[in-house]
Design a protein around this motif. Sequence first.
Motif, PDB file in Angstrom:
ATOM      1  N   LEU A 196     -30.391 -27.559  34.499  1.00  0.00           N
ATOM      2  CA  LEU A 196     -30.169 -26.344  35.271  1.00  0.00           C
ATOM      3  C   LEU A 196     -30.638 -25.171  34.408  1.00  0.00           C
ATOM      4  N   LEU A 197     -31.626 -24.435  34.907  1.00  0.00           N
ATOM      5  CA  LEU A 197     -32.218 -23.343  34.135  1.00  0.00           C
ATOM      6  C   LEU A 197     -31.689 -21.968  34.521  1.00  0.00           C
ATOM      7  N   ALA A 198     -31.436 -21.765  35.816  1.00  0.00           N
ATOM      8  CA  ALA A 198     -31.073 -20.424  36.284  1.00  0.00           C
ATOM      9  C   ALA A 198     -30.287 -20.520  37.581  1.00  0.00           C
ATOM     10  N   ARG A 199     -29.707 -19.380  37.956  1.00  0.00           N
ATOM     11  CA  ARG A 199     -28.947 -19.296  39.193  1.00  0.00           C
ATOM     12  C   ARG A 199     -29.273 -17.983  39.887  1.00  0.00           C
ATOM     13  N   LYS A 200     -29.075 -17.991  41.207  1.00  0.00           N
ATOM     14  CA  LYS A 200     -29.211 -16.775  42.008  1.00  0.00           C
ATOM     15  C   LYS A 200     -28.094 -16.797  43.032  1.00  0.00           C
ATOM     16  N   TRP A 201     -27.217 -15.804  42.989  1.00  0.00           N
ATOM     17  CA  TRP A 201     -26.074 -15.709  43.903  1.00  0.00           C
ATOM     18  C   TRP A 201     -26.288 -14.586  44.900  1.00  0.00           C
ATOM     19  N   ARG A 202     -25.783 -14.797  46.112  1.00  0.00           N
ATOM     20  CA  ARG A 202     -25.658 -13.738  47.131  1.00  0.00           C
ATOM     21  C   ARG A 202     -24.164 -13.623  47.430  1.00  0.00           C
ATOM     22  N   ILE A 203     -23.596 -12.476  47.090  1.00  0.00           N
ATOM     23  CA  ILE A 203     -22.156 -12.257  47.235  1.00  0.00           C
ATOM     24  C   ILE A 203     -21.938 -11.244  48.351  1.00  0.00           C
ATOM     25  N   ALA A 204     -21.257 -11.695  49.405  1.00  0.00           N
ATOM     26  CA  ALA A 204     -20.948 -10.826  50.541  1.00  0.00           C
ATOM     27  C   ALA A 204     -19.480 -10.424  50.445  1.00  0.00           C
ATOM     28  N   ASP A 205     -19.239  -9.130  50.393  1.00  0.00           N
ATOM     29  CA  ASP A 205     -17.904  -8.546  50.306  1.00  0.00           C
ATOM     30  C   ASP A 205     -17.756  -7.675  51.552  1.00  0.00           C
ATOM     31  N   LEU A 206     -16.877  -8.058  52.476  1.00  0.00           N
ATOM     32  CA  LEU A 206     -16.750  -7.430  53.786  1.00  0.00           C
ATOM     33  C   LEU A 206     -16.866  -5.902  53.709  1.00  0.00           C
ATOM     34  N   GLY A 207     -17.783  -5.353  54.497  1.00  0.00           N
ATOM     35  CA  GLY A 207     -17.943  -3.906  54.576  1.00  0.00           C
ATOM     36  C   GLY A 207     -18.773  -3.302  53.456  1.00  0.00           C
ATOM     37  N   ARG A 208     -19.365  -4.122  52.613  1.00  0.00           N
ATOM     38  CA  ARG A 208     -20.192  -3.632  51.508  1.00  0.00           C
ATOM     39  C   ARG A 208     -21.560  -4.304  51.578  1.00  0.00           C
ATOM     40  N   PRO A 209     -22.562  -3.707  50.938  1.00  0.00           N
ATOM     41  CA  PRO A 209     -23.877  -4.362  50.896  1.00  0.00           C
ATOM     42  C   PRO A 209     -23.797  -5.692  50.140  1.00  0.00           C
ATOM     43  N   VAL A 210     -24.619  -6.644  50.561  1.00  0.00           N
ATOM     44  CA  VAL A 210     -24.678  -7.934  49.868  1.00  0.00           C
ATOM     45  C   VAL A 210     -25.199  -7.695  48.451  1.00  0.00           C
ATOM     46  N   GLU A 211     -24.532  -8.298  47.484  1.00  0.00           N
ATOM     47  CA  GLU A 211     -24.927  -8.165  46.082  1.00  0.00           C
ATOM     48  C   GLU A 211     -25.645  -9.436  45.644  1.00  0.00           C
ATOM     49  N   GLU A 212     -26.774  -9.268  44.967  1.00  0.00           N
ATOM     50  CA  GLU A 212     -27.497 -10.411  44.425  1.00  0.00           C
ATOM     51  C   GLU A 212     -27.381 -10.398  42.913  1.00  0.00           C
ATOM     52  N   VAL A 213     -27.043 -11.561  42.364  1.00  0.00           N
ATOM     53  CA  VAL A 213     -26.879 -11.703  40.917  1.00  0.00           C
ATOM     54  C   VAL A 213     -27.739 -12.872  40.470  1.00  0.00           C
ATOM     55  N   GLU A 214     -28.582 -12.638  39.473  1.00  0.00           N
ATOM     56  CA  GLU A 214     -29.454 -13.683  38.935  1.00  0.00           C
ATOM     57  C   GLU A 214     -29.249 -13.776  37.437  1.00  0.00           C
ATOM     58  N   GLY A 215     -29.487 -14.969  36.907  1.00  0.00           N
ATOM     59  CA  GLY A 215     -29.389 -15.116  35.464  1.00  0.00           C
ATOM     60  C   GLY A 215     -29.722 -16.516  35.016  1.00  0.00           C
TER      61      GLY A 215
END
Length: 133
Positions: free
Chosen positions: A52-71
């Motif tokens: 496993l080299l890397a990850r990419k997350w899409r985090i949805a928090d109700l009423g807020r813009p979707v946050e993308e986290v990579e690393g």
Amino acid sequence: MYMPPLARAVTSGIDVMVQSAFVGQRPTEHGVLYLHRYEVLIRNTTDRDVQLLARKWRIADLGRPVEEVEGRGVIGVEPVIAAQSAYSYVSGAALHSPLGTMTGMYWFVDLARKERFWVAIPQFQLEVPWVWN
């Protein structure tokens, strides 16, 4: 501790299972943070070692813009998962609302073939137990 249903996805012989749990809330100067933990089990059902080299997350928090986290890697490591074995880790997320979801992708490499490929992380719920009452 409240736990939503287990989420599961299989891509190219890599089986990813995620179980989340609400663990509490913490007041902040701007409101409340809802704290969640999630445990990920990654099973390599193939006959080849992968990393496993890397990850990419899409985090949805109700009423807020979707946050993308990579690393790189997960929790500070880039684990090698041998053929027919597994790797697990625990992490967490803090949301500003009582409802949210996470989904994403892992970037893997087949160590023998030197081929890289994406593996789906199934969408899983981040919710407080009383939100549906």
